[in-house]
Design a protein around this motif. Structure first.
Motif, PDB file in Angstrom:
ATOM      1  N   PRO A 236     -10.214 -38.773  43.519  1.00  0.00           N
ATOM      2  CA  PRO A 236      -8.891 -39.406  43.435  1.00  0.00           C
ATOM      3  C   PRO A 236      -8.206 -39.214  42.091  1.00  0.00           C
ATOM      4  O   PRO A 236      -6.982 -39.330  41.995  1.00  0.00           O
ATOM      5  N   ASP A 237      -8.962 -38.906  41.043  1.00  0.00           N
ATOM      6  CA  ASP A 237      -8.351 -38.720  39.725  1.00  0.00           C
ATOM      7  C   ASP A 237      -7.525 -37.448  39.633  1.00  0.00           C
ATOM      8  O   ASP A 237      -6.663 -37.327  38.760  1.00  0.00           O
ATOM      9  N   ARG A 238      -7.796 -36.462  40.505  1.00  0.00           N
ATOM     10  CA  ARG A 238      -7.153 -35.154  40.306  1.00  0.00           C
ATOM     11  C   ARG A 238      -6.542 -34.579  41.589  1.00  0.00           C
ATOM     12  O   ARG A 238      -6.222 -33.394  41.650  1.00  0.00           O
ATOM     13  N   THR A 239      -6.380 -35.413  42.625  1.00  0.00           N
ATOM     14  CA  THR A 239      -5.827 -34.925  43.884  1.00  0.00           C
ATOM     15  C   THR A 239      -4.710 -35.856  44.353  1.00  0.00           C
ATOM     16  O   THR A 239      -4.451 -36.883  43.745  1.00  0.00           O
ATOM     17  N   GLY A 240      -4.061 -35.477  45.455  1.00  0.00           N
ATOM     18  CA  GLY A 240      -3.160 -36.413  46.103  1.00  0.00           C
ATOM     19  C   GLY A 240      -1.683 -36.076  46.014  1.00  0.00           C
ATOM     20  O   GLY A 240      -1.292 -34.964  45.665  1.00  0.00           O
ATOM     21  N   MET A 241      -0.873 -37.079  46.354  1.00  0.00           N
ATOM     22  CA  MET A 241       0.564 -36.915  46.550  1.00  0.00           C
ATOM     23  C   MET A 241       1.406 -37.308  45.333  1.00  0.00           C
ATOM     24  O   MET A 241       2.628 -37.253  45.377  1.00  0.00           O
ATOM     25  N   LEU A 242       0.783 -37.753  44.267  1.00  0.00           N
ATOM     26  CA  LEU A 242       1.452 -38.018  42.983  1.00  0.00           C
ATOM     27  C   LEU A 242       2.749 -38.822  43.124  1.00  0.00           C
ATOM     28  O   LEU A 242       3.849 -38.326  42.874  1.00  0.00           O
ATOM     29  N   PRO A 243       2.651 -40.103  43.480  1.00  0.00           N
ATOM     30  CA  PRO A 243       3.859 -40.915  43.649  1.00  0.00           C
ATOM     31  C   PRO A 243       4.780 -40.908  42.431  1.00  0.00           C
ATOM     32  O   PRO A 243       6.009 -41.031  42.573  1.00  0.00           O
ATOM     33  N   PHE A 244       4.240 -40.738  41.217  1.00  0.00           N
ATOM     34  CA  PHE A 244       5.081 -40.786  40.010  1.00  0.00           C
ATOM     35  C   PHE A 244       6.127 -39.669  39.986  1.00  0.00           C
ATOM     36  O   PHE A 244       7.152 -39.786  39.294  1.00  0.00           O
ATOM     37  N   VAL A 245       5.890 -38.600  40.734  1.00  0.00           N
ATOM     38  CA  VAL A 245       6.847 -37.483  40.748  1.00  0.00           C
ATOM     39  C   VAL A 245       8.199 -37.940  41.296  1.00  0.00           C
ATOM     40  O   VAL A 245       9.249 -37.397  40.940  1.00  0.00           O
ATOM     41  N   PHE A 246       8.190 -38.972  42.140  1.00  0.00           N
ATOM     42  CA  PHE A 246       9.423 -39.456  42.776  1.00  0.00           C
ATOM     43  C   PHE A 246      10.096 -40.564  41.975  1.00  0.00           C
ATOM     44  O   PHE A 246      11.144 -41.063  42.365  1.00  0.00           O
ATOM     45  N   GLU A 247       9.494 -40.957  40.868  1.00  0.00           N
ATOM     46  CA  GLU A 247      10.044 -42.050  40.065  1.00  0.00           C
ATOM     47  C   GLU A 247      11.035 -41.526  39.033  1.00  0.00           C
ATOM     48  O   GLU A 247      10.991 -40.360  38.641  1.00  0.00           O
ATOM     49  N   ASP A 248      11.924 -42.403  38.586  1.00  0.00           N
ATOM     50  CA  ASP A 248      12.832 -42.047  37.499  1.00  0.00           C
ATOM     51  C   ASP A 248      12.018 -41.633  36.276  1.00  0.00           C
ATOM     52  O   ASP A 248      10.956 -42.192  36.005  1.00  0.00           O
ATOM     53  N   GLY A 249      12.530 -40.660  35.553  1.00  0.00           N
ATOM     54  CA  GLY A 249      11.835 -40.222  34.346  1.00  0.00           C
ATOM     55  C   GLY A 249      10.854 -39.094  34.568  1.00  0.00           C
ATOM     56  O   GLY A 249      10.198 -38.647  33.622  1.00  0.00           O
TER      57      GLY A 249
END
Length: 455
Positions: A236-249
């Protein structure tokens, strides 16, 4: 090859990490390229057994045969040839002997498909003499983990040992899965962010369209893309859908912060991989890494670290789309067509973003987790993955049409989507077609897949 990393200057701070990504933007879209990578399983035609590295008919002999016959340059680790290079293209080995072509950055899809065809022709020539053929699908259909060979690459031993500590299926990913992916450019930081968001949201749609891993150890495994499922329980530390990519900034700095906190695997020094699995790159930046006390990382260490991060879309100085099972030659050409059609035309990119921008992080994660089971029947916001796939393919087709790049016979790039159009319109994934054949004409014999899916 001489090791130069010891002489390289150390990184001085966070800005140096961000600067690596800032080398990526290509404002002139005429310089945008398409790089396609695909993996496949090597097997002996007479026994259907996997091909080990060693021996007169092994992977090592195959690599050396390609070098001798077609002028590829050998890359060695110790005494072993572990990769080949020719121009901007390379041939590399995955941990279980999956044979990978990392294609050159090319201008258009006609070149991409030609490159793949040339590679497969060279393989048929050299591997055929060794009694070796190749299988194009997302997961190895009959071999157990214990039967799967291990390639002699130092980084893989470190990864193999660490994988067992952080997820149930990491070793399955390493040794028994195969993928096709495409690498694409961006014009600016803002363009990167938009493409990253569209790429992440639609990655499960690619997983559904390319689903081709329904077998394991000689029987049905309960999934359409078992390879897709594996990534949900790898690390889980290095995989997945990276929700932060959709956040402001979101931008280069935000991704660098994320990558900085992904635990390390190794550091490469003097031709050897030093195990620092689970340790912190932040501590390394401060000269406080236990295995290299007082030493600080170089730019190459950072680049190496970025290759050990495996989200559904990965940022380097370009974007990697990582969601698809490997498959036949036609689908190896279809994946770059799908993504270039969506991301390399402004109107197409805007239309694709309009399709997914209302989705929440929960929507995206739910789709990612249900697609490996349900394929194009997976639900998303009152629609099905099939509905989204059809809409997405229509956008991609228009995007490719707008590019207007034709081959010598006057055909544009849209014909590379034809197989995906058929999959989406019928709603039947490649995996379901294989399952149907398994239950009928193959009489429950998974070994028949080696005829159906061989190159």
């Amino acid at each position: 090859m001489a090791d130069t990393k010891e002489q390289a200057p150390p990184l001085t701070g966070f800005r140096d990490l961000v600067a690596h990504f800032e080398k990526g933007p290509k404002p002139d879209r005429s310089t945008w390229r398409i790089g396609t990578e695909h993996e496949k399983f090597a097997f002996y035609k007479d026994t259907l057994e996997p091909v080990p590295y060693e021996g007169e008919r092994g992977i090592g002999a195959l690599l050396n045969g390609l070098a001798d016959t077609y002028g590829w340059q050998r890359i060695k680790e110790g005494e072993n040839t572990i990769a080949l290079k020719q121009g901007m293209a390379s041939i590399t080995l995955e941990p279980g002997g999956q044979f990978e072509l990392s294609g050159a950055p090319l201008e258009h899809l006609h070149q991409t498909c030609s490159e793949t065809g040339s590679h497969l022709a060279q393989l048929r020539d050299v591997a055929g003499k060794l009694g070796i053929a190749f299988l194009g699908m997302g997961f190895s259909p009959i071999w157990s983990l214990e039967e799967t060979p291990i390639m002699p690459k130092g980084r893989y031993k470190i990864m193999r040992d660490y994988m067992a500590k952080v997820g149930r299926l990491g070793r399955q990913m390493m040794f028994r899965s195969s993928t096709v992916q495409v690498n694409l450019d961006f014009g600016s930081e803002a363009d990167m962010v938009k493409k990253f968001r569209v790429g992440l949201a639609l990655q499960p749609i690619a997983t559904a369209l390319f689903a081709a891993s329904p077998f394991a150890e000689g029987r049905l495994n309960g999934f359409l893309s078992y390879r897709g499922h594996i990534w949900s329980d790898t690390d889980p530390d290095r995989t997945g859908m990276l929700p932060f990519v959709f956040e402001d900034g979101m931008g280069f700095e935000r991704y660098a912060q994320y990558a900085l906190d992904v635990p390390m695997y190794f550091v490469y020094r003097n031709g050897k991989y030093i195990d620092c699995a689970g340790q912190s790159f932040r501590a390394f930046m401060d000269g406080k890494m236990p295995v290299l006390p007082g030493e600080r990382p170089t730019a190459q260490d950072w680049e190496d670290h970025l290759t050990t991060i495996f989200p559904e879309v990965r940022l380097k100085t370009y974007l990697e789309m990582r969601g698809a099972d490997s498959g036949p030659w036609s689908r190896l050409c279809a994946l770059p067509a799908f993504w270039a059609g969506l991301l390399y035309d402004d109107a197409a990119l805007e239309a694709a973003w309009s399709l997914v921008k209302s989705w929440t992080a929960e929507d995206r994660e739910s789709l990612r987790r249900t697609v490996p089971f349900l394929g194009l029947r997976a639900p998303i916001r009152g629609n099905s993955a099939r509905d989204i796939a059809q809409a997405t393919l229509a956008i991609a087709r228009q995007g490719l049409k707008s590019r207007g790049i034709t081959d010598s016979s006057g055909q544009d790039e849209t014909h590379f989507l034809t197989e995906l159009d058929d999959i989406a319109s019928t709603g039947v994934t490649p995996a379901e077609r294989l399952i149907e054949r398994y239950k009928t004409e193959w009489g429950g014999d998974v070994r028949r897949v080696f005829e159906a899916c061989a190159y």
